[in-house]
Design a protein around this motif. Structure first.
Motif, short mmCIF file in Angstrom:
data_model
loop_
_atom_site.label_atom_id
_atom_site.label_comp_id
_atom_site.label_asym_id
_atom_site.label_seq_id
_atom_site.Cartn_x
_atom_site.Cartn_y
_atom_site.Cartn_z
N GLU A 187 0.86 -1.19 0.00
CA GLU A 187 0.00 0.00 0.00
C GLU A 187 0.89 1.23 0.00
O GLU A 187 1.83 1.32 0.81
N ASP A 188 0.59 2.15 -0.90
CA ASP A 188 1.32 3.43 -0.98
C ASP A 188 2.84 3.22 -1.03
O ASP A 188 3.62 3.91 -0.35
N GLY A 189 3.25 2.24 -1.83
CA GLY A 189 4.67 2.00 -2.03
C GLY A 189 5.38 1.38 -0.84
O GLY A 189 6.62 1.40 -0.77
N GLU A 190 4.64 0.77 0.10
CA GLU A 190 5.23 0.17 1.29
C GLU A 190 4.84 -1.31 1.35
O GLU A 190 3.67 -1.66 1.16
N LEU A 191 5.83 -2.18 1.61
CA LEU A 191 5.56 -3.60 1.81
C LEU A 191 5.07 -3.80 3.23
O LEU A 191 5.75 -3.45 4.20
N LEU A 192 3.86 -4.35 3.37
CA LEU A 192 3.21 -4.49 4.68
C LEU A 192 2.97 -5.96 5.01
O LEU A 192 2.80 -6.79 4.12
N VAL A 193 2.92 -6.26 6.31
CA VAL A 193 2.63 -7.60 6.79
C VAL A 193 1.54 -7.51 7.86
O VAL A 193 1.45 -6.52 8.59
N VAL A 194 0.70 -8.53 7.93
CA VAL A 194 -0.33 -8.58 8.97
C VAL A 194 0.30 -9.09 10.27
O VAL A 194 0.91 -10.16 10.29
N LEU A 195 0.14 -8.31 11.35
CA LEU A 195 0.55 -8.74 12.68
C LEU A 195 -0.67 -8.69 13.61
O LEU A 195 -1.57 -7.88 13.42
N VAL A 196 -0.66 -9.57 14.61
CA VAL A 196 -1.73 -9.58 15.61
C VAL A 196 -1.12 -9.39 16.99
O VAL A 196 0.00 -9.81 17.25
N GLU A 197 -1.85 -8.69 17.85
CA GLU A 197 -1.43 -8.55 19.24
C GLU A 197 -2.03 -9.70 20.04
O GLU A 197 -3.26 -9.84 20.10
N ARG A 198 -1.20 -10.51 20.64
CA ARG A 198 -1.67 -11.70 21.32
C ARG A 198 -2.48 -11.32 22.56
O ARG A 198 -2.07 -10.47 23.35
N GLY A 199 -3.63 -11.97 22.72
CA GLY A 199 -4.51 -11.68 23.83
C GLY A 199 -4.37 -12.62 24.99
O GLY A 199 -5.07 -12.48 25.99
N GLU A 200 -3.49 -13.61 24.88
CA GLU A 200 -3.32 -14.59 25.96
C GLU A 200 -1.88 -15.07 25.99
O GLU A 200 -1.11 -14.85 25.06
N ARG A 214 -5.98 -9.64 20.41
CA ARG A 214 -6.65 -8.40 20.78
C ARG A 214 -6.87 -7.51 19.57
O ARG A 214 -7.93 -6.93 19.39
N HIS A 215 -5.82 -7.38 18.77
CA HIS A 215 -5.88 -6.49 17.61
C HIS A 215 -5.14 -7.15 16.45
O HIS A 215 -4.29 -8.03 16.64
N ALA A 216 -5.45 -6.69 15.25
CA ALA A 216 -4.71 -7.09 14.06
C ALA A 216 -4.54 -5.86 13.20
O ALA A 216 -5.45 -5.03 13.09
N GLN A 217 -3.36 -5.70 12.63
CA GLN A 217 -3.13 -4.52 11.80
C GLN A 217 -2.04 -4.79 10.77
O GLN A 217 -1.25 -5.74 10.91
N LEU A 218 -2.03 -3.95 9.74
CA LEU A 218 -0.97 -3.98 8.74
C LEU A 218 0.19 -3.13 9.23
O LEU A 218 0.00 -1.97 9.61
N VAL A 219 1.38 -3.70 9.21
CA VAL A 219 2.58 -3.02 9.72
C VAL A 219 3.65 -3.08 8.64
O VAL A 219 3.82 -4.13 7.99
N PRO A 220 4.38 -2.00 8.39
CA PRO A 220 5.49 -2.07 7.44
C PRO A 220 6.47 -3.18 7.82
O PRO A 220 6.80 -3.34 9.00
N VAL A 221 6.91 -3.92 6.84
CA VAL A 221 7.85 -5.01 7.10
C VAL A 221 9.12 -4.50 7.77
O VAL A 221 9.64 -5.11 8.70
N ARG A 222 9.63 -3.37 7.30
CA ARG A 222 10.88 -2.83 7.86
C ARG A 222 10.72 -2.53 9.35
O ARG A 222 11.65 -2.71 10.14
N THR A 223 9.52 -2.06 9.75
CA THR A 223 9.25 -1.82 11.17
C THR A 223 9.12 -3.13 11.94
O THR A 223 9.63 -3.26 13.06
N SER A 224 8.44 -4.09 11.35
CA SER A 224 8.21 -5.38 12.00
C SER A 224 9.52 -6.10 12.29
O SER A 224 9.66 -6.77 13.32
N LEU A 225 10.48 -5.99 11.38
CA LEU A 225 11.76 -6.69 11.56
C LEU A 225 12.64 -6.01 12.60
O LEU A 225 13.63 -6.60 13.05
N ARG A 226 12.29 -4.78 12.99
CA ARG A 226 13.06 -4.09 14.01
C ARG A 226 12.48 -4.30 15.41
O ARG A 226 13.16 -4.09 16.40
N ARG A 227 11.20 -4.70 15.47
CA ARG A 227 10.57 -4.89 16.78
C ARG A 227 10.66 -6.35 17.19
O ARG A 227 10.92 -7.23 16.39
N GLY A 228 10.45 -6.60 18.49
CA GLY A 228 10.44 -7.97 18.96
C GLY A 228 9.11 -8.64 18.66
O GLY A 228 8.05 -8.07 18.93
#
Length: 250
Positions: free
Chosen positions: A41-54, A133-147
């Motif tokens: 989207e908008d020239g950015e490679l995105l991945v679906v991530l979910v916030e674990r609820g348990e 809890r939540h699901a969202q599209l996150v830039p891949v470059r950001t996802s690879l920097r976070r735990g």
């Protein structure tokens, strides 16, 4: 009965009867599927991530996924998880990425996961699964920097590299775009996933000289705000593998 059938028939019968087999001979373990769901989207490679609820990793971000049900094979489990975790009924590209079985990858028990790579032209509203809890599209470059939970950063890294390789040798790029697209749309996929700019003229020549890659529709796209000649539109061809391949610039 063929020779192969004659050999397999007694084997199948023996497996069905399971005479004298003790299922507790070996330690039991669980099987899950995890999804690397990519879009642009908008020239950015995105991945679906979910916030674990348990637990485990409650509150941490992870790839969508879950346990394989007793009545499911792996492709059915992957399709179900894609539907439950994103709300998407089907993906134009869904393929097994690999298996991950480090003994300590899941603190609950021994869990082997089979990862799948899914590619979609767009996702729109994402629906979180029952244990998220939540699901969202996150830039891949950001996802690879976070735990990420479990070994999901490794799986994500493998999925992105697989997509980069597949762009060279297969028609995967057409799964990132809508059914009808321009060559500029297609080039944007390569530039976004590979992270490098491509010469428009060279790219056009390579695509059109690759048999079965794209098919002209005979129609033109709506002109952009800058005006000029409306570009031709294309649809995906019938060939899954590209010959010759489109190599990544080095």
């Amino acid at each position: 009965m063929t020779q192969a059938s004659a050999i397999l028939a007694p084997m199948a019968a023996k497996t069905t009867r399971a005479v004298g087999y003790d299922p507790d001979t070996f330690p039991r373990f669980a099987v899950t599927v995890d999804m690397v769901v990519l879009t642009i989207e908008d020239g950015e490679l995105l991945v679906v991530l979910v916030e674990r609820g348990e637990e485990p990793y409650q509150g941490a971000w992870a790839l969508p996924g879950g346990f394989v049900r007793p009545e499911e094979n792996l492709p059915k489990a992957a399709s179900r998880e894609l539907r439950e975790e994103t709300g998407v009924q089907a993906a134009p590209y869904l393929e097994q990425l690999g298996a991950y079985g480090d003994p300590n990858r899941d603190p609950r028990m021994r869990v082997v996961t089979v990862a799948y790579l899914a590619v979609l032209p767009s996702l729109g509203h994402i629906k979180a699964g029952t244990d998220a809890r939540h699901a969202q599209l996150v830039p891949v470059r950001t996802s690879l920097r976070r735990g990420l939970a479990f070994d999901h950063k490794r799986i994500l890294r493998d999925g992105v590299e697989e997509a980069r390789v597949k762009l060279e040798t297969t028609s995967l790029a057409t799964a990132f775009v809508t059914k009808e697209f321009t060559l500029s749309d297609l080039r944007a996929v390569y530039e976004t996933v590979w992270g490098v700019p491509l010469d428009p003229g060279n790219f056009r020549r390579k695509v059109l000289n690759t048999p079965g890659f794209v098919i002209p529709t005979g129609r033109r796209a709506t002109p952009g705000p800058e005006g000029g000649k409306p570009p031709d539109t294309y649809t995906a061809g019938t060939k899954a593998r590209l010959d010759p391949p489109l190599r990544r610039p080095v």
